[in-house]
Motif scaffolding. Structure first.
Motif, short mmCIF file in Angstrom:
data_model
loop_
_atom_site.label_atom_id
_atom_site.label_comp_id
_atom_site.label_asym_id
_atom_site.label_seq_id
_atom_site.Cartn_x
_atom_site.Cartn_y
_atom_site.Cartn_z
N UNK A 1 44.21 54.89 22.74
CA UNK A 1 45.51 54.37 23.17
C UNK A 1 45.70 52.91 22.75
N UNK A 2 46.95 52.52 22.64
CA UNK A 2 47.26 51.15 22.21
C UNK A 2 47.47 50.22 23.40
N UNK A 3 47.69 50.82 24.58
CA UNK A 3 47.97 50.00 25.76
C UNK A 3 47.13 50.46 26.95
N UNK A 4 47.02 49.57 27.91
CA UNK A 4 46.30 49.90 29.14
C UNK A 4 46.88 49.10 30.30
N UNK A 5 46.57 49.57 31.50
CA UNK A 5 46.85 48.76 32.70
C UNK A 5 45.51 48.19 33.13
N UNK A 6 45.46 46.89 33.37
CA UNK A 6 44.21 46.28 33.81
C UNK A 6 44.45 45.38 35.01
N UNK A 7 43.47 45.31 35.88
CA UNK A 7 43.50 44.25 36.90
C UNK A 7 43.61 42.94 36.14
N UNK A 8 44.30 41.98 36.72
CA UNK A 8 44.38 40.67 36.06
C UNK A 8 43.16 39.82 36.38
N UNK A 9 43.10 38.65 35.76
CA UNK A 9 41.94 37.77 36.00
C UNK A 9 41.95 37.29 37.45
N UNK A 10 43.14 36.96 37.98
CA UNK A 10 43.19 36.50 39.38
C UNK A 10 42.85 37.63 40.34
N UNK A 11 43.19 38.86 39.97
CA UNK A 11 42.82 40.01 40.81
C UNK A 11 41.30 40.08 40.88
N UNK A 12 40.67 39.92 39.73
CA UNK A 12 39.20 40.03 39.65
C UNK A 12 38.53 38.89 40.43
N UNK A 13 39.03 37.66 40.23
CA UNK A 13 38.33 36.51 40.83
C UNK A 13 38.57 36.41 42.33
N UNK A 14 39.54 37.17 42.84
CA UNK A 14 39.74 37.20 44.30
C UNK A 14 38.62 37.98 45.00
N UNK A 15 37.87 38.74 44.24
CA UNK A 15 36.76 39.52 44.83
C UNK A 15 35.76 38.57 45.48
N UNK A 16 35.20 39.04 46.59
CA UNK A 16 34.28 38.16 47.33
C UNK A 16 32.99 37.94 46.54
N UNK A 17 32.58 38.98 45.82
CA UNK A 17 31.34 38.87 45.05
C UNK A 17 31.55 39.59 43.71
N UNK A 18 30.98 39.05 42.66
CA UNK A 18 31.16 39.64 41.32
C UNK A 18 29.80 39.77 40.63
#
Ligand code: GLP
Length: 247
Positions: free
Chosen positions: A176-193
């Motif tokens: 596929x040429x497109x995707x839906x992704x969590x954004x960077x701020x969505x990811x960094x809001x996680x308590x632990x990575x």
């Protein structure tokens, strides 16, 4: 950010699976952020094994995947939903309604992105987010240049990312040429990575990361400023970096 060096792919997978298992043991209703790709495959196998050994249930766990391809429905063999079913969901007692991925067939993509963000909020935010990293430093499908403030959004995949994922499809054209992704701020809001990296093909990007510059041109560098982010990388992935050995 904490760096942990392990010997090889198996050690990386086992350590990550132990951390994930521990999270479920200490918080049975944990919200987990999940990743796809080659890197976490073996981690899922150990997660299944360790959680079964400890008789842990996923009954109250909720999962949110980072991304999904546009145009592929859940039943499509190359959808990330199918990847998750193969590697994890089919083997654990996670209720189907607790396993969330963006809907790649949504008629209104913007509404779908907002729905996904709201669902994560409703679940109380992500307790532990698992990540892989692209050769160009992308996390999820957030390609270089994506604002650190971005939330779940539609992306056009770069040719290099499509080429890197072509091995899972019948041809490059089928990717596929497109995707839906969590954004960077969505990811960094996680308590632990937890970011996993294995193999020589990740050595350049980790060496870049090790330089310590936080820049939108290297999406994974956002983790350098996160209060609770860990990179688990094997010797091959750290071949061009210098890290104090674990233990
Ligand atoms: C894909 C995924 C990412 C993944 C990355 C690396 O594009 N969307 O979530 O981390 O590629 O993949 P791999 O683990 O196969 O190297």
């Amino acid at each position: 950010m904490k760096w942990i060096q392990v010997k090889n792919y198996t050690e990386m997978s086992q350590l990550a699976a132990r951390i994930m298992t521990e999270k479920i043991a200490e918080k049975p209703n944990a919200t987990l952020g999940l990743a796809t790709g080659g890197t976490p495959e073996q981690m899922y196998r150990w997660l299944r094994e360790y959680s079964a050994e400890r008789q842990l249930s996923f009954r109250d766990v909720q999962t949110f995947n980072l991304d999904e391809y546009i145009g592929l429905g859940r039943e499509h063999p190359n959808s990330y939903y199918q990847y998750m079913r193969t590697h994890l969901f089919a083997h654990i007692d996670l209720p189907e309604a607790h396993a969330h991925l963006p809907n790649g067939l949504a008629a209104d993509v913007n509404a779908e992105c907002l729905r996904y963000e709201a669902l994560i909020e409703q679940a109380g935010g992500i307790d532990l987010q698992l990540l892989g990293v692209g050769k160009n430093g992308h996390i999820g499908f957030n390609e270089p240049g994506t604002p650190f403030t971005s939330r779940t959004h539609l992306v056009q995949l770069t040719e290099s990312t499509r080429a890197a994922n072509a091995c899972y499809f019948s041809s490059l054209e089928a990717v596929p040429t497109h995707a839906i992704t969590m954004g960077i701020a969505t990811i960094t809001k996680s308590k632990e990575i937890l970011l996993l990296a294995s193999g020589r093909e990740k050595a350049n990007v980790l060496a870049e990361l090790m330089r310590g510059e936080v820049t939108e041109e290297l999406p994974a560098s956002v983790l350098l400023n996160h209060a609770n982010a860990t990179i688990i990388a094997d010797e091959d992935a750290l071949a061009f970096s210098i890290v104090a050995k674990r233990k």
